[in-house]
Structures are given as C-alpha cells and as structure tokens.
Design an enzyme around this catalytic site. Structure first.
Site, short mmCIF file in Angstrom:
data_model
loop_
_atom_site.label_atom_id
_atom_site.label_comp_id
_atom_site.label_asym_id
_atom_site.label_seq_id
_atom_site.Cartn_x
_atom_site.Cartn_y
_atom_site.Cartn_z
N GLU A 331 0.83 -1.20 0.00
CA GLU A 331 0.00 0.00 0.00
C GLU A 331 0.87 1.25 0.00
OE1 GLU A 331 -4.23 -1.22 2.16
OE2 GLU A 331 -2.89 0.24 3.11
N CYS A 332 0.70 2.09 -0.99
CA CYS A 332 1.31 3.41 -1.08
C CYS A 332 2.83 3.33 -0.95
CB CYS A 332 0.71 4.35 -0.04
SG CYS A 332 0.95 6.09 -0.46
N ALA A 333 3.40 3.49 0.24
CA ALA A 333 4.84 3.40 0.39
C ALA A 333 5.34 2.04 -0.07
CB ALA A 333 5.25 3.64 1.84
N SER A 420 -0.83 -0.80 -4.62
CA SER A 420 -1.73 0.32 -4.92
C SER A 420 -1.44 1.48 -4.00
CB SER A 420 -3.18 -0.14 -4.76
OG SER A 420 -4.07 0.95 -4.80
#
EC number: 6.3.5.9
Length: 809
Positions: A331-333, A420
């Site tokens: 997720e993200c990072a 994502s």
C-alpha cells in the site's frame, strides 16, 4: 458497556488538538490511568504518538473506511480494560468527506459514540470573538455536546481571561505560546513517532506541561458523563477463519520507513492463523525465515530512499520472494518500495516502474471498484479507502490495474501481488484479509538466498569429459558448491505453478493427454491450435526435429547449447558447424551457412530493437535480418528460444511469426525453475507439426508437464513472466557491473547469464574457492579461458566477486 470517554476537537485544523490529545493521553497514563487512544479519520501518524503515550496500540475510528456500524464496536475493542478513552478529532469539528454533509467528521464520530467534546481553540488572533466561535460550534448540531474548552496560544493571562469571559462553556485550561508544545512536521504532516529518537522524552515533557495547566480530574469527570454503550466489541476471530492448522509467516514491514498500518490488520491476519513477523527494510538483511506472505504498508520511503537502497541483500531477497509468487500486498509506500527506483534511488525492482516526487498532493476519500479478480478482490467489488501522497508512479508494463475510481485506475495487480496507492482499512473489509490469508496458507514458504562465507577447500573438477556435446552444467555443482553454473531461476516456482503441479498428481491414474497444453501454448502466442506441439522439454523437441527426415546437410550455428548437435549426431546425421568468433563479437554472417544446408539450428531469438540477446551461451543476438536471410525454400530453420522469457516484454521473440520454414522451440525449465519437469513446446506450420506429432512417442509429455505448460502459458502467468524477467535482468546487470570493476572481459548479454573470458585456470581456482561456474570449453568455438556465469541475487554475487578477484590474482 460503561466506558468513560471524550473527544478532543477544534474549529479548524492546526489549532493544537493533536498536541492537547497526546498530552492528555500521556499525562493521564503517567498519573496511573489505563488510557486508550483513538483517532478520527484515516491518519496513521497520530495513532503512533497515541501508542507511545498510552502504551497500547493507537486506533482509528473512520466511518468512511469501516462503516458507521463498526465505529462503536471498534472503540470498545480498543478500550478493553481501559479506564478512559481519548478520541482525537480530525480537521475542524464538522469537517468530513467532501460532499458528504459532515460524514466521517469528528462531530459524526462524537455522535455515533455519544462522547462529550473538549474543544481546543487557537486564540492567538482574536479575543472576545472566540466566544462567538465557540457558541456557534456548540449550537450548530444538537447531536454534539461540547462539554469544555481549552484555549491555545494565549498571549498573556489577561488575554486568556478576556477570551474566557466571552465563553459560556467551562474553560478547562489556557495554554501559552510555547513552541515546545508540539511535534515537528514535513511534507505529509507530522513526523512519525518511530522516526523521532527523542519522541519518548518529548512526551514526558508534554505530559508534565499538560498536567501543570489542565485539571486532569475535571477532564475525567467530563469523560465519566458519557453514557453506556449498547454494543459488542469488535472481534477479529468473528470476521475471519483459519484456512488450515498451519501458522504461515506473514512478513510485515516496519521500522522508521514503514510506520503506516492499522492495528486491526495484524489482528485479522493472526485471527486467520498467520504468524505476523515484523522486519525492517532499512536494517534487516533478509525476510523472516519461512515467509509465506508479505505486507508492505505505508510510510515515507522517499525520505529514507538512500537507506532502503543501500540494503541490497534485503532488496534482492524480497524481489526473489515476489518473483517466485509469494503473496504480497503493498500500500502506497509499499508500492513505491517495489518500483525500480524512487527519485533515482534504487528500490526492490519487482515492478518495472519508477517513482518520482511531485509538487501536487493527492488527497481524498474514495469508493474504489476492483478492476478484476486479484489476490485480494473479485472483479466489480467496491471498497472504501483513501489516498495521501506526493509521488507519481509510471504504470509498469504487463500488470493489470487494481482499482478504478471514476475515470482513472489505481494500482497494479498480478495473481500474487496487489500494489496500490489506495489505503484500505481491513476491519471495514475483512474479506480482503481472508483472501490474503487464504493465499498465504496455500503458498510455498520463501527460502532466502544462502549467504555464507566462501569456503576454501580442494574440490576437483568434474570427471574427464568424454563427450562434450553431452556435457551439462548441473554436474558442476556437486559437493555443495555455490551454484553459478545452472541457468535455472533460484528458489521455488510461483505458488500458482506449484498448485498446478500438485493438482496434476490427482490425475496420474490415467494416461496423460497434452492436447490442452498444446492449445494453451498456441493461444499464448496468438496462433491457431494446430501450430503448437507440447513436448517433453527441449530435448524431445531436438530429437523429433533430428529424426523428422533424412537431412542432407544439417548445420548447427555455434557457440550454442549442444543438445541439438547431439540429437542430430544420435540420429545418424553428419553435422556441419558454423562458428561465430570472439573477433566478430560472436555475430553470424549468413554467408557462412552453406547454400545447400537444408536444416539450420540456431540458439538465438530475433530482436530488431536490441543489440544483444540471450539464447546461446554467449548471450549475443543474431539480428532479425540475419535470421530471415537464412530462410529459403527447401530449408528448415529451427530457433531455440529457451531463454526468450527472460527478456522483458519478449520483444525479440519469433514465436508469433508464422514464417515458411521457421520452427520455434520453447522450454519452461529455466524461467520457471522446474528442471525436474521436462516441459516445452514447438511452434510452426501445421504440416510440419503434424509430421512431428506423428513421430512423437505416445504419452511422452507427462501429466505434470502438460499441467505446467498450460499454467505457464495461461494469461494469468503473463504478469509473473514479466516481473520474473525483470528480476533476472537486475541480477545480471549487478553481475556485469561487478565484472567491469574487476576488468574481466565479458560479452554484453541481455539474459540471465554472462559469458566471460577470465583466463585459463580460473575455472578450477573458483572451484577450490567453493564457487561453481559453467566451463565453456565444451561449447564448440570456445576454449578453457571462457566460463559462463549465471545471474544470482546480490548476496551471492558479492561472494562470487570476492572469490573471482582472488582467483584472478
């Protein structure tokens, strides 16, 4: 259930509610109370300080992320055995999701939890007007009870008294303009507690300051006015089930670079029978032992990019795990970390994409629709989440999008990877945790690449070679030598391939049928079903071609792998060798092939856009024009594409080209790491394949081989093909860089190995040092000064380089 509680809110963001909330939690904890800290909204950083202040996990209460009906159960779950709960608000008291009329605001959560509110107000730029602000806040919504006010940034006692006189509600405290009241911030908000070595000391100071200016007993009295709650605490064991009796390991990224994750995520995974083990991508050299799943949450990899890039062993191990099919959520990072680079700092490289910082902030609540079936989702499912980042990722090739939001896509997925920008609270969507746990329980645990000292011992070369054409590199690794000889992807096959092989064993009671495998192979390359033939690996294919007819003048272009030459000799053919030499860069002159040659076997694909390529032991490409110049009536040209799937995008392949007289051969051994399953296929015109099929021994392609062919040529394997190719290319690039530093002459390659002229005797000295490389003097056209080195993860490459440096003297 009885639970004393209060909400700390403010008229707007930046007025000091975070400082007061954390200070109250710390002061009450140090006064001997058991305090539970909560945060309204999706924020990860504030709960980190809450955890530090309270000594128990900080938790989020967000109706958008988890739904209104879960807010009170999640509050009660976090408050088990607590004396008091302190809930920190978000933004202004009535600010919620844009267009949602206050949905997911602090006021919304205060109303859902029936909690009294303490309002923190910055009075630095007004005096009696603050009374009007507080009055408006208190009367705007009847469902919200403001029980007290704390004044922040008072210029003087007189200033504070003037403001207090304008407020009809109890004023609990007045705090001056002290810069020590607060925590530092950066481009996305506050600096996480885990990144501040002095955070505990700062909290001690803040707790003392709050205790000196705030009447804690009065605060507790307000919290005690909260009515009882008629609800059952949230229980992760009710939300998910254990798929098996095992406890597979889920490696969860932590440390200073990965601080963003919800406490309930880990609790759900543990309830689903997983053993969650934290690892620090900045410091740990490898994933936890027996990792069967990876969870990479949010954080600030862009801030720690240099440190993450410097941890080469962990990057290599994580990439190998992902490429071999270890179920992974990022997720993200986590998404940024899996890219090739972040602001030009090298990252894991499991995604063929780069990430860059941008001036634009992406921030918002979203309802996202699953773009297709994936590790976590079924196509069309809708989840709620949020985005918060200042980076951009170029879409990687070969992967499908994870989500669609309005007219844009978010994230990338493969059958075993979900990466994502979208943050999702799994307590609101526990089926995501269940699916991930199901995949983890079914996965083969990842084995880290061996990192050991180079052993110096007497290791004799293999036995004398009596038939060079039948020599294979697997004999090099006897005696436990570190393997740089065999060009098979290290580590287990992807989990979906392992599952296909296991399922094939249920059908071994019947005779094998490879028809479906042939159809799948044809479809993989856009061909009709009658233009593909499944084979028991490349060896059977070479034998079938060698015996297809009485060849008048067969030619084998060397150096290349010797199996086709051996097959022709075994079939009674007298072979003509056409040699490519080091002096010409191992390029082929079509004029060197005799005009009357009716069969030409060449171990190389065609790549019109890349000057080098992989499928002969030199790693050098024979250009497209060269291959096409060999085609003519009455001649068959056989191209061995054994390593074409190591080329990202397979831009060099002739497998989809239906050219007269062209036969293309593929093997699954190297790329998918299944040398024990002899699986491959031929592609060509229907008439030739019909003859080859007629000559094929019945049932030569085993049930397991047919299953492997079907699985590896299915559309679901495409993404893993690309990412695994990227992994091997990255290893090879590391190897070539090291060879250049050593001054070793080598042939530029685009595959998973490198041909090197190290000098006579170095091969044997490497064996004494515990390193096995492939001797190259068994390839026609190469002598004992040449060796071929397979690409391996960086930790092993470092060992090779050290031994090679010594062997070169």
């Amino acid at each position: 259930m009885s639970l004393p509680r209060l909400v700390v809110a403010a008229p707007a963001t930046g007025q000091g509610k975070t400082t007061v909330s954390i200070g109250l939690m710390a002061a009450l904890s140090r006064a001997g109370h058991v305090v539970s800290g909560h945060k309204v909204g999706p924020d990860y950083i504030d709960p980190g300080y809450h955890a530090l202040a309270c000594g128990r996990p900080g938790r989020n209460l967000d109706p958008h992320l988890v739904g209104e009906d879960r807010i009170v159960p999640l509050l009660l779950h976090g408050d088990t055995a607590a004396d008091v709960a302190v809930i920190e608000g978000v933004m202004g008291l009535y600010d919620g999701r844009v267009g949602g009329h206050g949905f997911a605001s602090t006021a919304h959560v205060a109303a859902l939890t029936r909690s009294p509110v303490v309002l923190v107000v910055d009075i630095s730029r007004a005096s009696r007007s603050i009374g009007a602000v507080v009055h408006g806040m208190a009367t705007f919504d009847d469902s919200v009870e403001i029980a007290g006010v704390i004044l922040k940034k008072a210029g003087s006692p007189r200033h504070a008294a003037e403001v207090a006189s304008s407020i009809a509600l109890p004023v609990l405290s007045s705090i001056g303009r002290d810069d020590s009241f607060g925590v530092p911030s950066r481009h996305l908000g506050l600096v996480p507690a885990a990144e501040r070595d002095e955070a505990a000391h700062t909290l001690d100071q803040l707790a003392q300051q709050i205790a000196e200016v705030v009447d804690l007993e009065r605060v507790l009295q307000i919290a005690a006015t909260a009515p009882d709650l008629d609800a059952t605490p949230w229980d992760p064991h009710v939300e998910v089930t254990r798929p098996s009796d095992r406890r597979p390991v889920v490696a969860m990224a932590g440390g200073r670079a990965f601080t963003f994750r919800y406490a309930e995520t880990e609790e759900l995974l543990r309830a689903a029978g997983c053993d969650v083990v934290s690892f620090d991508p900045l410091t740990d050299p490898a994933l936890p032992p027996d990792t069967a799943g990876v969870y990479l949450g949010g954080g600030f990899p862009e801030v720690h990019a240099a440190g993450l890039g410097d941890n080469v062993p962990l990057r290599a191990d994580l990439k190998a795990a992902i490429m071999s099919g270890t179920p992974t959520v990022a997720e993200c990072a986590g998404l940024l970390y899996l890219c090739q680079s972040v602001d030009r700092e090298a990252m894991v490289g499991a995604l063929n994409a780069t990430a860059e910082m941008t001036p634009r902030l992406t921030l918002g609540y979203f309802a996202a629709t699953a773009a297709g079936d994936s590790l976590l989702t079924s196509a069309g499912e809708v989840v709620t989440g949020h985005e918060f980042h200042r980076t951009h990722v170029d879409p990687p090739a070969g992967l499908s999008p994870a989500w669609t939001v309005d007219d844009r896509t978010i994230g990338f997925v493969s059958p075993t990877l979900h990466a994502s920008y979208l943050h999702v609270h799994w307590a609101g969507h526990p089926h995501l945790a269940q699916r991930f746990a199901d995949a983890v329980h079914a996965a083969v645990p990842h084995s880290a690449a061996p990192v050991r000292a180079v052993e110096r011992r007497a290791v004799a070369p293999p036995a004398a070679i009596t038939d060079p054409l039948r020599y294979h590199g697997d004999v090099e690794v006897a005696g436990g030598l570190l393997d740089f000889s065999v060009n098979v992807f290290p580590g287990p096959p992807p989990s979906w391939l392992s599952a296909a092989l296991r399922d094939s064993l249920d059908r071994i009671g019947t005779y094998p049928d490879a028809a479906a495998a042939s159809v799948a192979a044809a479809a993989r390359h856009g061909r009709p079903p009658d233009q593909a033939l499944a084979t028991a690996g490349a060896a059977e294919a070479f034998s079938l071609v060698a015996r297809l007819r009485s060849w008048r003048h067969p030619v084998v272009v060397h150096p290349q792998f010797t199996e086709p030459h051996a097959a022709l000799q075994q079939a009674g053919n007298r072979v003509t060798e056409v040699l490519c030499t080091p002096e010409t860069g191992f390029t082929l002159d079509p004029a060197a092939v005799p005009d009357d040659a009716d069969l030409v076997m060449i171990g190389n694909p065609t790549n019109p856009t890349n000057p080098t390529n992989p499928t002969n032991p030199t790693g050098v490409l024979h250009p497209a024009a060269t291959i096409q110049a060999l085609l003519r009536p009455g001649r068959m040209v056989v191209v061995d594409e054994a390593f074409m799937d190591t080329v990202p995008g397979e831009v060099a392949s002739l497998a989809s080209e239906a050219l007269p007289g062209l036969l293309v051969l593929r093997s699954l051994t190297k790329h998918w790491g299944i040398p024990g399953v002899r699986a491959g296929y031929l592609l060509g015109d229907p008439a030739t394949l019909a003859q080859l099929r007629q000559a094929q021994v019945p049932w030569s392609v085993s049930t397991s081989a047919a299953a492997a062919i079907a699985a590896c040529t299915a559309p679901a394997a495409t993404a893993d093909t690309a990412t695994r190719a990227q992994t091997m290319i990255g290893w090879r690039q590391d190897l070539e860089t090291a060879l250049k530093r050593l001054g070793v002459e080598h042939v530029p390659s685009a595959t998973s190995y490198v041909l090197d002229r190290v000098g006579d005797g170095v091969y044997a000295r490497l064996r004494v040092a515990g390193i096995a490389v492939r001797r190259a003097d068994t390839f026609p056209g190469l002598g004992p000064e040449w060796v071929r080195i397979a690409a391996r993860p960086r930790p092993e490459t470092d060992l090779l380089v050290a031994a090679l440096s010594d062997a070169l003297g």
